[in-house]
Design an enzyme around this catalytic site. Structure first.
Site, PDB file in Angstrom:
ATOM      1  N   ASP A 112       0.875  -1.564   0.135  1.00  0.00           N
ATOM      2  CA  ASP A 112       0.190  -0.348   0.203  1.00  0.00           C
ATOM      3  C   ASP A 112       1.035   1.218   0.273  1.00  0.00           C
ATOM      4  O   ASP A 112       2.376   1.268  -0.436  1.00  0.00           O
ATOM      5  CB  ASP A 112      -0.936  -0.123   1.556  1.00  0.00           C
ATOM      6  CG  ASP A 112      -2.406   0.429   0.800  1.00  0.00           C
ATOM      7  OD1 ASP A 112      -2.394   1.775   1.075  1.00  0.00           O
ATOM      8  OD2 ASP A 112      -3.434  -0.271   0.906  1.00  0.00           O
TER       9      ASP A 112
ATOM     10  N   HIS B   8      -3.210   5.890   3.766  1.00  0.00           N
ATOM     11  CA  HIS B   8      -4.886   4.491   3.544  1.00  0.00           C
ATOM     12  C   HIS B   8      -3.818   3.447   4.009  1.00  0.00           C
ATOM     13  O   HIS B   8      -4.912   2.560   4.513  1.00  0.00           O
ATOM     14  CB  HIS B   8      -4.695   4.492   1.909  1.00  0.00           C
ATOM     15  CG  HIS B   8      -5.018   3.881   1.120  1.00  0.00           C
ATOM     16  ND1 HIS B   8      -5.320   2.052   0.965  1.00  0.00           N
ATOM     17  CD2 HIS B   8      -6.419   4.106   0.666  1.00  0.00           C
ATOM     18  CE1 HIS B   8      -5.588   1.730   0.265  1.00  0.00           C
ATOM     19  NE2 HIS B   8      -6.652   2.657   0.160  1.00  0.00           N
TER      20      HIS B   8
ATOM     21  N   SER C 236     -11.626  -0.843  -0.237  1.00  0.00           N
ATOM     22  CA  SER C 236      -9.901  -0.202   0.414  1.00  0.00           C
ATOM     23  C   SER C 236      -9.760  -1.069   1.992  1.00  0.00           C
ATOM     24  O   SER C 236      -9.063  -1.532   2.674  1.00  0.00           O
ATOM     25  CB  SER C 236      -9.380   0.368   0.105  1.00  0.00           C
ATOM     26  OG  SER C 236      -8.714   0.980  -1.275  1.00  0.00           O
TER      27      SER C 236
END
Length: 342
Positions: A75, A107, A267
């Site tokens: 990521d 994220h 996600s």
């Protein structure tokens, strides 16, 4: 119950009012933990029934979940010093050239928190490894993503050789157009022993049009809401394997070592599954169990099959006809014989 001699047993079995004779066995209460004030996503995957006022913030789980299993978060990086990781998170590798060893986006840290943080994680004892393939703006090149997958595979193989932490999971909450090269890399990683969860994508379209969602060996995860519907943005179709919570998910973030944020997307759904894979891998039946799988442990293909079979069927609204209507389930911290018996 009666104690019966062998010859009597057969006579009793013949009696018209006897359906069957079963050997008496000991039943043990399973100790399970309830985390109160948990994010709704954790609560939902630990209840078969829709969430209620009494259950919406209660996560039922086995407190050993995640022990001895490593999860690679491919990521934007991970805020490894966040207090919620309790020292269990470490930096693995930064792939984009000239980029720093930190999550400048948030994220990846959020995904890692859903996998294994103390308050927001599915598998609260997991070891987290940051594999940075996306820059701080959240984007990156397909070749860097593939290199990140290859790094996770090599690290997993190295730990298998050392004989420690030989079970590994990976989460990839990213996606782009269809890329045979990325699908190939993910499929090869699963064959090499990585238990892999990927996001279905947020375009409200057929997930088969995107990668790595179309990688058939991985577990492709769609997003569900607190009211048990497909999230409006979630991709769908036959390439989706299972759904998990993905709207307004609370988890760890960047900015401080105590930061949190609410994010939405497939996600956020995918790390619920990576967390579940990590959870189940750590709770595999022991060698004296009738469900013992063998010293090598369960294969990614078999664990994927069990996870899907054990999910809660047909509870989600707005699921297109060609899409599996299955919501992830962790067994509520109870006896997992049904899970291993699948």
């Amino acid at each position: 119950t009666m104690e019966l001699l062998e010859d009597l047993i057969e006579q009793v079995r013949q009696l018209p009012m006897v359906n069957f004779i079963e050997k008496n066995s000991l039943v043990h209460a399973n100790e399970f933990t309830v985390a109160k004030g948990a994010p709704w996503g954790l609560a939902r995957i630990s209840h078969r029934d829709p969430l209620s006022l009494g259950s919406f913030d209660q996560y039922l789980y086995d407190s050993n979940g995640g022990t001895g299993v490593t999860s690679y978060v491919i990521d934007t990086g991970v805020n490894v010093h966040h207090e919620q990781f309790e020292g269990r998170a470490k930096w693995g590798k930064t792939i984009p050239q000239g980029d720093e060893d930190e999550d400048g986006n948030g994220h990846g840290t959020h995904c890692a928190g859903t996998i294994g943080s103390n308050a927001y994680g599915v598998a609260k004892n997991a070891e987290i490894v940051a594999v940075k393939v996306l820059r701080s703006n959240g984007s990156g090149s397909m070749s860097d993503v593939i290199k990140g997958v290859e790094f996770a595979v090599k690290s997993h193989q190295d730990s298998v050789k050392k004989g420690k932490n030989s079970f590994s999971t990976a989460n990839m909450s990213l996606g782009g157009g269809k890329s045979p090269a990325l699908d190939l890399a993910v499929n090869a990683a699963v064959k090499a022993g990585l238990h892999f969860a990927v996001a279905a994508g947020n375009e409200n379209q057929d997930a088969c049009n995107t990668s790595p969602a179309s990688a058939e060996n991985a577990i492709t995860v769609g997003a569900s809401t607190i009211s048990d519907a497909r999230a409006y943005f979630s991709n769908y179709g036959k390439c989706v394997d299972i759904f998990a919570p993905g709207l307004n998910i609370l988890s760890t973030y960047i900015g401080s070592d105590a930061a949190t944020a609410y994010l939405s997307g497939t996600s956020m759904a995918s790390p619920h599954i990576a967390g579940l894979l990590t959870y189940y891998l750590s709770l595999q039946p022991s060698s004296d169990s009738e469900f013992f799988i063998g010293a090598e442990g369960i294969t990614p293909a078999q664990l994927k099959k069990n996870l899907i079979a054990f999910g809660t069927p047909d509870v989600l609204a707005d699921i297109p006809a060609d899409t599996p209507n299955i919501l992830a389930f962790n067994g509520a911290g109870q006896n997992l014989t049904k899970f291993w018996g699948h």
